[in-house]
Design a protein around this motif. Structure first.
Motif, PDB file in Angstrom:
ATOM      1  N   ILE A   6      72.526 -52.784  29.377  1.00 44.01           N
ATOM      2  CA  ILE A   6      72.674 -51.720  29.733  1.00 44.01           C
ATOM      3  C   ILE A   6      74.211 -50.671  28.716  1.00 44.01           C
ATOM      4  N   ALA A   7      72.336 -49.792  27.557  1.00 38.34           N
ATOM      5  CA  ALA A   7      72.934 -49.346  26.478  1.00 38.34           C
ATOM      6  C   ALA A   7      73.641 -47.748  27.355  1.00 38.34           C
ATOM      7  N   VAL A   8      75.612 -47.770  26.437  1.00 35.98           N
ATOM      8  CA  VAL A   8      76.058 -46.683  26.931  1.00 35.98           C
ATOM      9  C   VAL A   8      75.408 -45.768  26.061  1.00 35.98           C
ATOM     10  N   GLY A   9      75.749 -43.910  26.268  1.00 27.69           N
ATOM     11  CA  GLY A   9      76.242 -43.344  25.460  1.00 27.69           C
ATOM     12  C   GLY A   9      75.453 -42.276  26.003  1.00 27.69           C
ATOM     13  N   THR A  10      75.844 -40.777  26.015  1.00 32.38           N
ATOM     14  CA  THR A  10      75.027 -40.223  26.067  1.00 32.38           C
ATOM     15  C   THR A  10      74.333 -39.657  25.770  1.00 32.38           C
ATOM     16  N   GLU A  11      74.314 -39.949  23.923  1.00 35.31           N
ATOM     17  CA  GLU A  11      73.533 -38.549  23.055  1.00 35.31           C
ATOM     18  C   GLU A  11      72.576 -39.689  23.247  1.00 35.31           C
ATOM     19  N   LEU A  12      72.560 -41.294  23.984  1.00 32.12           N
ATOM     20  CA  LEU A  12      71.130 -42.101  23.814  1.00 32.12           C
ATOM     21  C   LEU A  12      70.138 -41.429  24.849  1.00 32.12           C
ATOM     22  N   LEU A  13      70.740 -40.934  25.809  1.00 28.87           N
ATOM     23  CA  LEU A  13      69.267 -39.441  26.379  1.00 28.87           C
ATOM     24  C   LEU A  13      69.362 -39.033  25.736  1.00 28.87           C
ATOM     25  N   ILE A  17      70.515 -40.034  19.165  1.00 25.91           N
ATOM     26  CA  ILE A  17      70.772 -41.778  18.236  1.00 25.91           C
ATOM     27  C   ILE A  17      69.754 -42.813  19.229  1.00 25.91           C
ATOM     28  N   VAL A  18      69.141 -43.126  18.151  1.00 22.79           N
ATOM     29  CA  VAL A  18      68.052 -44.183  19.105  1.00 22.79           C
ATOM     30  C   VAL A  18      68.561 -44.899  19.187  1.00 22.79           C
ATOM     31  N   ASP A  19      68.408 -46.125  20.161  1.00 17.93           N
ATOM     32  CA  ASP A  19      68.823 -47.101  20.654  1.00 17.93           C
ATOM     33  C   ASP A  19      68.199 -48.486  20.517  1.00 17.93           C
ATOM     34  N   THR A  20      68.564 -48.371  18.808  1.00 17.39           N
ATOM     35  CA  THR A  20      68.573 -50.114  18.201  1.00 17.39           C
ATOM     36  C   THR A  20      69.088 -51.328  18.314  1.00 17.39           C
ATOM     37  N   ASN A  21      70.382 -50.368  19.500  1.00 17.73           N
ATOM     38  CA  ASN A  21      71.185 -51.448  20.347  1.00 17.73           C
ATOM     39  C   ASN A  21      70.101 -52.347  20.933  1.00 17.73           C
ATOM     40  N   SER A  22      69.527 -51.686  21.572  1.00 15.59           N
ATOM     41  CA  SER A  22      68.500 -52.481  22.903  1.00 15.59           C
ATOM     42  C   SER A  22      67.690 -53.459  22.209  1.00 15.59           C
ATOM     43  N   LEU A  65      76.497 -55.076  28.102  1.00 13.13           N
ATOM     44  CA  LEU A  65      76.740 -53.615  28.217  1.00 13.13           C
ATOM     45  C   LEU A  65      77.228 -53.726  26.592  1.00 13.13           C
ATOM     46  N   CYS A  66      76.436 -52.152  26.024  1.00  8.03           N
ATOM     47  CA  CYS A  66      77.103 -51.071  24.777  1.00  8.03           C
ATOM     48  C   CYS A  66      77.220 -50.228  24.644  1.00  8.03           C
ATOM     49  N   GLY A  67      78.376 -50.322  23.389  1.00  7.45           N
ATOM     50  CA  GLY A  67      78.630 -48.977  24.012  1.00  7.45           C
ATOM     51  C   GLY A  67      80.303 -48.326  24.647  1.00  7.45           C
ATOM     52  N   GLY A  68      81.053 -47.575  24.478  1.00 11.12           N
ATOM     53  CA  GLY A  68      81.744 -47.073  24.977  1.00 11.12           C
ATOM     54  C   GLY A  68      83.421 -47.482  24.961  1.00 11.12           C
ATOM     55  N   LEU A  69      83.178 -48.945  24.125  1.00 12.00           N
ATOM     56  CA  LEU A  69      84.689 -49.454  24.372  1.00 12.00           C
ATOM     57  C   LEU A  69      85.613 -49.144  22.982  1.00 12.00           C
ATOM     58  N   VAL A 149      80.368 -54.995  24.476  1.00 11.48           N
ATOM     59  CA  VAL A 149      80.065 -55.241  23.329  1.00 11.48           C
ATOM     60  C   VAL A 149      80.246 -53.487  22.475  1.00 11.48           C
ATOM     61  N   PRO A 150      81.363 -53.652  21.468  1.00 15.18           N
ATOM     62  CA  PRO A 150      80.538 -51.628  20.545  1.00 15.18           C
ATOM     63  C   PRO A 150      79.488 -51.522  20.878  1.00 15.18           C
ATOM     64  N   GLY A 151      79.574 -49.714  20.982  1.00 12.58           N
ATOM     65  CA  GLY A 151      78.099 -49.019  19.676  1.00 12.58           C
ATOM     66  C   GLY A 151      78.051 -49.879  18.796  1.00 12.58           C
ATOM     67  N   VAL A 152      78.631 -49.638  17.600  1.00 13.60           N
ATOM     68  CA  VAL A 152      78.541 -50.107  16.769  1.00 13.60           C
ATOM     69  C   VAL A 152      77.324 -51.073  16.399  1.00 13.60           C
ATOM     70  N   PRO A 153      76.489 -50.596  14.982  1.00 11.29           N
ATOM     71  CA  PRO A 153      76.098 -51.739  15.110  1.00 11.29           C
ATOM     72  C   PRO A 153      76.032 -53.478  15.206  1.00 11.29           C
ATOM     73  N   TRP A 154      76.755 -53.062  13.257  1.00 14.12           N
ATOM     74  CA  TRP A 154      77.391 -53.878  12.783  1.00 14.12           C
ATOM     75  C   TRP A 154      78.356 -55.022  13.603  1.00 14.12           C
TER      76      TRP A 154
HETATM   77  P1  ATP Z   1      83.612 -46.652  19.188  1.00 15.36           P
HETATM   78  O1  ATP Z   1      84.500 -48.173  18.425  1.00 15.36           O
HETATM   79  O2  ATP Z   1      83.248 -46.617  17.126  1.00 15.36           O
HETATM   80  O3  ATP Z   1      83.808 -45.508  19.759  1.00 15.36           O
HETATM   81  P2  ATP Z   1      82.066 -47.642  21.104  1.00 15.36           P
HETATM   82  O4  ATP Z   1      82.070 -48.833  21.354  1.00 15.36           O
HETATM   83  O5  ATP Z   1      82.364 -46.628  22.024  1.00 15.36           O
HETATM   84  O6  ATP Z   1      82.527 -48.008  19.790  1.00 15.36           O
HETATM   85  P3  ATP Z   1      79.925 -45.721  20.941  1.00 15.36           P
HETATM   86  O7  ATP Z   1      80.694 -44.520  20.880  1.00 15.36           O
HETATM   87  O8  ATP Z   1      78.946 -45.986  22.297  1.00 15.36           O
HETATM   88  O9  ATP Z   1      80.178 -47.250  21.160  1.00 15.36           O
HETATM   89  O10 ATP Z   1      79.209 -45.960  19.732  1.00 15.36           O
HETATM   90  C1  ATP Z   1      79.802 -45.706  18.456  1.00 15.36           C
HETATM   91  C2  ATP Z   1      78.603 -45.529  17.522  1.00 15.36           C
HETATM   92  O11 ATP Z   1      77.313 -46.711  17.749  1.00 15.36           O
HETATM   93  C3  ATP Z   1      77.630 -44.332  17.601  1.00 15.36           C
HETATM   94  O12 ATP Z   1      78.271 -42.797  17.713  1.00 15.36           O
HETATM   95  C4  ATP Z   1      76.415 -44.277  16.756  1.00 15.36           C
HETATM   96  O13 ATP Z   1      76.098 -44.520  15.782  1.00 15.36           O
HETATM   97  C5  ATP Z   1      75.893 -45.966  17.253  1.00 15.36           C
HETATM   98  N1  ATP Z   1      75.743 -46.501  18.532  1.00 15.36           N
HETATM   99  C6  ATP Z   1      76.532 -47.123  19.542  1.00 15.36           C
HETATM  100  N2  ATP Z   1      75.208 -46.885  20.601  1.00 15.36           N
HETATM  101  C7  ATP Z   1      73.903 -46.847  19.871  1.00 15.36           C
HETATM  102  C8  ATP Z   1      72.476 -47.726  20.405  1.00 15.36           C
HETATM  103  N3  ATP Z   1      72.612 -48.346  21.655  1.00 15.36           N
HETATM  104  N4  ATP Z   1      71.801 -47.906  19.412  1.00 15.36           N
HETATM  105  C9  ATP Z   1      72.107 -47.865  18.032  1.00 15.36           C
HETATM  106  N5  ATP Z   1      73.610 -47.434  17.279  1.00 15.36           N
HETATM  107  C10 ATP Z   1      73.780 -46.826  18.553  1.00 15.36           C
END
Ligand code: ATP
Ligand code: MG
Length: 414
Positions: A6-13, A17-22, A65-69, A149-154
């Motif tokens: 589950i990729a979390v983030g309104t910007e994905l919808l 941002i392209v959901d490369t994480n999934s 779940l990825c993102g929103g951490l 896991v965090p959304g930040v790809p690396w």
């Molecule tokens: P942060 O600690 O940076 O807030 P986070 O876990 O809250 O990390 P997000 O806020 O959801 O993660 O995303 C942080 C950034 O990671 C986004 O701005 C975007 O650049 C990248 N990112 C998030 N989700 C994805 C995704 N599914 N695919 C590619 N890049 C993503």
């Protein structure tokens, strides 16, 4: 064992941002031998996130779940997981210490907000691999598990590779080792290669020794990925080596410019270095892309002299001394390659000119490209009519002209 993402983030919808994480996680799950039947994208909304997680848990053994951490108000993944588990969040002092140490190492004061990242649902554990300030989560729920896991790809890739996948494989009781090797090819089409390898693919289907997949990757070439599975690393390595030899014998070494992380540029630079040659380029149509690709790799300065971006005809004439040769022609490309060798003090060069498009020019239709390679005092040319848009025309030209030089250098070294 099956696991969904589950990729979390309104910007994905919203498509920002392209959901490369999934895609990354999907690919890694498949390689690890874990089934994955669903991928979801959901906005930063507690109720909708909760229902996504509950739906995922109703049909899968594990959820990532990825993102929103992050530390901001809209980062609510940990709250949602606690809600689904029916528990509270607790602040973990070990995480407070770890996160504040990260800030003080960089000589910065930890913002109060980052304390939120030290909160973990009761019964869950932080993922021990923590590349950034956001800890990942591993939360058992009944006999299932939720990872965050965090959304930040690396940060995401490191946690997935080093913790989530091994943990999932252990839960699934998978002890076999899966590994891949990528053969980097240029010069054949995907369908052409698939046809050449058709019998081998059928044979592999029957024996299960390995699998072969094709991945057309533009300027990176056409990748042929061999994947094998065995009880130990040594065994899997042996299987990959055997299958690589088999594929090479079928498609021929000529098409394969490298393996895994090799690129056309690194291979050409390495050949030049081995042969004590200085490399240069003259670029019209590619506008510096060849030089950019080569210099993207560190440590090329002992080989690469430079690239002259000779876009205007007057620059071709004055800087490269192309004389009477028509700017867009075989002769023009040849003159550019020779001129660049002289101007740059290079032993071998590549040169490209042509019509990138979209409009025709010089009586040629868009996609018409003249390339030249120069080594040992001899310039050779190649003309191609690409059926592509401007971007791909420039990319395909870059890899093709470097491949021409590679082949000449290979022939020279034997
Ligand atoms: P942060 O600690 O940076 O807030 P986070 O876990 O809250 O990390 P997000 O806020 O959801 O993660 O995303 C942080 C950034 O990671 C986004 O701005 C975007 O650049 C990248 N990112 C998030 N989700 C994805 C995704 N599914 N695919 C590619 N890049 C993503
Ligand atoms: Mg965030």
């Amino acid at each position: 064992m099956n696991c969904e993402v589950i990729a979390v983030g309104t910007e994905l919808l919203l498509g920002q941002i392209v959901d490369t994480n999934s895609s990354y996680i999907g690919e890694q799950l498949a390689l690890a031998g874990i089934d994955s039947h669903f991928q979801t994208k959901v906005g930063d909304n507690a109720a909708r996130m909760k229902s996504s997680v509950e739906l995922a848990l109703s049909r899968s053994d594990a959820v990532i779940l990825c993102g929103g951490l992050g530390p901001t108000q809209d980062d609510i993944t940990r709250n949602v997981i606690a809600d689904v588990m029916g528990v509270e969040l607790e602040t973990r002092q070990d995480l407070v210490d770890k996160i504040s140490a990260m800030f003080s190492q960089r000589g910065r004061q930890m913002p109060q907000n980052n304390l939120l990242q030290a909160q973990i649902p009761v019964g869950g554990e932080p993922i021990p691999v923590q590349p950034g300030t956001a800890p990942g989560l591993c939360c058992p729920i009944g006999d299932k598990v939720i990872y965050a896991v965090p959304g930040v790809p690396w940060e995401m890739t490191k946690m997935i590779d080093e913790f989530v996948l091994p943990d999932l494989r252990e839960r699934a009781g998978i002890t076999s080792v899966i590994a891949s090797r990528v053969l980097r090819t240029w010069g054949a089409s995907e369908s052409g290669l698939a046809e050449t390898l058709a019998d081998e693919i059928v044979r592999l289907d029957e024996t299960g020794e390995a699998t072969i997949a094709f991945l057309a990757s533009g300027i990176e070439g056409l990748k042929v990925r061999i994947t094998a599975k065995a009880a130990s690393q040594a065994e899997v390595d042996a299987k990959l080596a055997a299958e690589e030899a088999q594929v090479r014998s079928i498609i021929g070494d000529d098409l394969i410019f490298g393996i895994d992380d090799d690129t056309m540029e690194t291979v050409v630079v390495d050949l030049c270095r081995q042969q004590g040659l200085k490399l240069g380029a003259a670029e019209s149509l590619t506008g510096g892309l060849i030089g950019q690709r080569i210099t993207a790799h560190p440590g090329v300065s002992d080989v690469f002299q430079g690239s002259i971006v000779s876009y205007a005809d007057s620059v071709k004439a004055q800087v490269l001394d192309t004389g009477d040769a028509a700017a867009i022609s075989d002769e023009g490309a040849k003159a550019m390659a020779i001129g660049a060798a002289k101007a740059l003090g290079a032993d071998c060069t590549v040169a490209v000119t042509g019509v990138a498009g979209p409009a025709p020019a010089g009586g040629y239709k868009p996609g018409t490209v003249f390339m030249a390679t120069y080594v040992d005092g001899v310039a050779e040319t190649l003309m191609v009519e690409w059926p592509f848009d401007r971007k791909r025309t420039r990319e395909f030209t870059t890899i093709t002209v470097l491949n021409q030089l590679r082949k000449r250098l290979m022939a020279r070294s034997v």
